[in-house]
Design an enzyme around this catalytic site. Structure first.
Site, mmCIF file in Angstrom:
data_model
loop_
_atom_site.group_PDB
_atom_site.id
_atom_site.type_symbol
_atom_site.label_atom_id
_atom_site.label_comp_id
_atom_site.label_asym_id
_atom_site.label_seq_id
_atom_site.Cartn_x
_atom_site.Cartn_y
_atom_site.Cartn_z
ATOM 1 N N LYS A 163 -13.675 10.279 -33.155
ATOM 2 C CA LYS A 163 -14.931 9.563 -33.821
ATOM 3 C C LYS A 163 -15.669 9.703 -32.446
ATOM 4 C CE LYS A 163 -17.766 5.902 -35.198
ATOM 5 N NZ LYS A 163 -17.682 3.944 -35.415
ATOM 6 N N GLY A 210 -23.760 -3.011 -36.532
ATOM 7 C CA GLY A 210 -23.235 -4.773 -36.773
ATOM 8 C C GLY A 210 -24.778 -5.263 -37.106
ATOM 9 N N ALA A 253 -21.124 1.679 -39.838
ATOM 10 C CA ALA A 253 -22.351 1.223 -39.610
ATOM 11 C C ALA A 253 -22.954 0.503 -40.270
ATOM 12 C CB ALA A 253 -23.326 1.192 -38.161
ATOM 13 N N GLY A 254 -23.193 -1.032 -40.544
ATOM 14 C CA GLY A 254 -24.278 -1.540 -41.707
ATOM 15 C C GLY A 254 -23.525 -2.544 -42.741
#
Lengths: 257, 72
Positions: free
Chosen positions: A100, A161, A187-188
């Site tokens: 990643k 985060g 993310a999120g």
């Protein structure tokens, strides 16, 4: 229904939930949450071995890379050079080819630097890596990543985060429409409904770390996320009804007294 | 201690003094590093783990030994 398999770089997975291994209280808690989540892929970071204190626990002793696929990331890298160095080291640890990539551009909002990200994707692909790329949700940049050989497009739903959920639904819908490789929300995500929403929009998987690791009860949240991803996926595949602003009775009028 | 027989190296940012003719394999053994769980860089070049015993360290060499930790 035939088995619904997620395929990334020719590897097959049953679970569409990828989880991060950071921010847990300790490795035991991390390992247990991962087990509950049913994830088959976990992200891991590359850092210096602590040479002065060897009593520090080692991740591989808690999460067996033979049972769960490690997805090495470049967390904390702000330049293409650092990201490439990190992933080459990761490959050296034990032959990891699927990686990643995340090249950050801003220390406060942690948005990706897409120029450096694109450059790194090109280099890594040429070196034989299968690159899953953390990126912003800009359809043009995502297309360029895909054309450069990215194995998965991983747009943020909101800052890393933040737990804000999917902020730019239009962009994610455009990405769903145009993306041929796996599209993974990275993310999120803050709560189970965010994961359901991502899956209902047709995303192929979601990657969650903070929402599970920092929940008051990470095990319960890991369980919730597992079912949210399954539920959202089934909802997407089932072919939902067309939304209608007028009511439509669920019961026939026939035989009404 | 004869200083002529010693060299200074930097391992993961820490200064260490070792004997001359000290190989990377000697270093890994001295630090009790589980070799199959790490990757090693010598002066920013990845070292093939099969060649550790043939890689002798020089004064001011910089070594990085990394492994996987929890991350998102």
């Amino acid at each position: 229904m035939k088995l619904d398999i997620l395929k990334i770089a020719n590897k097959k997975f049953k679970s569409r939930l990828i989880v991060g291994t950071g921010k847990y209280k300790n490795m035991k808690e991390c390992a247990k949450a991962i087990k509950i989540s049913g994830a088959e892929i976990v992200t891991v970071a590359v850092r210096r071995v602590n040479i002065s204190d060897k009593s520090k626990p080692i991740l591989m002793d808690y999460i067996d890379p033979k049972k769960i696929m490690y997805l090495p990331n470049t967390a904390g890298c702000f330049t293409s050079k650092d990201a490439l160095r990190t992933l080459r080291l990761a490959r050296e640890i034990g032959g990891w080819k699927i990686v990643k990539l995340e090249v950050l551009g801003d220390k406060k909002n942690l948005f990706p630097d897409m120029i450096e990200t694109l450059k790194s994707t090109e280099v890594l692909t040429k070196e034989g890596f299968k690159v899953m790329v953390y990126c912003n949700d800009d359809p043009l940049m995502c297309k360029r990543l895909e054309n450069s050989g990215a194995s998965a497009i991983m747009p943020l739903a909101a800052p890393i985060g933040s737990g804000l959920g999917i902020q730019n639904k239009i962009n994610i819908k455009i990405l769903r429409y145009q993306t041929k490789v796996p599209l993974i929300i990275d993310a999120g995500i803050g709560q189970a409904s965010d994961a359901v929403e991502a899956m209902e929009m047709g995303c192929d998987a979601v990657l969650i770390n903070t929402a599970i690791a920092k929940a008051k009860n990470p095990f319960l949240m890991a369980d919730a996320m597992k079912y949210a991803v399954q539920s959202g996926r089934k909802s997407y595949l089932s072919g939902r009804i067309t939304p209608n602003f007028l009511g439509s009775p669920s019961t026939t009028k026939k035989g009404l007294i | 201690m004869n200083k002529k027989n010693k060299i200074k190296i930097v391992v993961n940012g820490r200064l260490l003094t070792v004997n001359i003719k000290f190989s990377l394999k000697n270093l890994i053994e001295k630090l009790k590093i589980p070799i199959n769980k790490v990757a090693i860089e010598l002066n920013e070049e990845i070292v093939n783990k099969k060649k550790l015993n043939k890689t002798y360290l020089k004064n001011k060499d910089k070594i990085e030994i990394v492994h996987f930790i929890g991350g998102g």
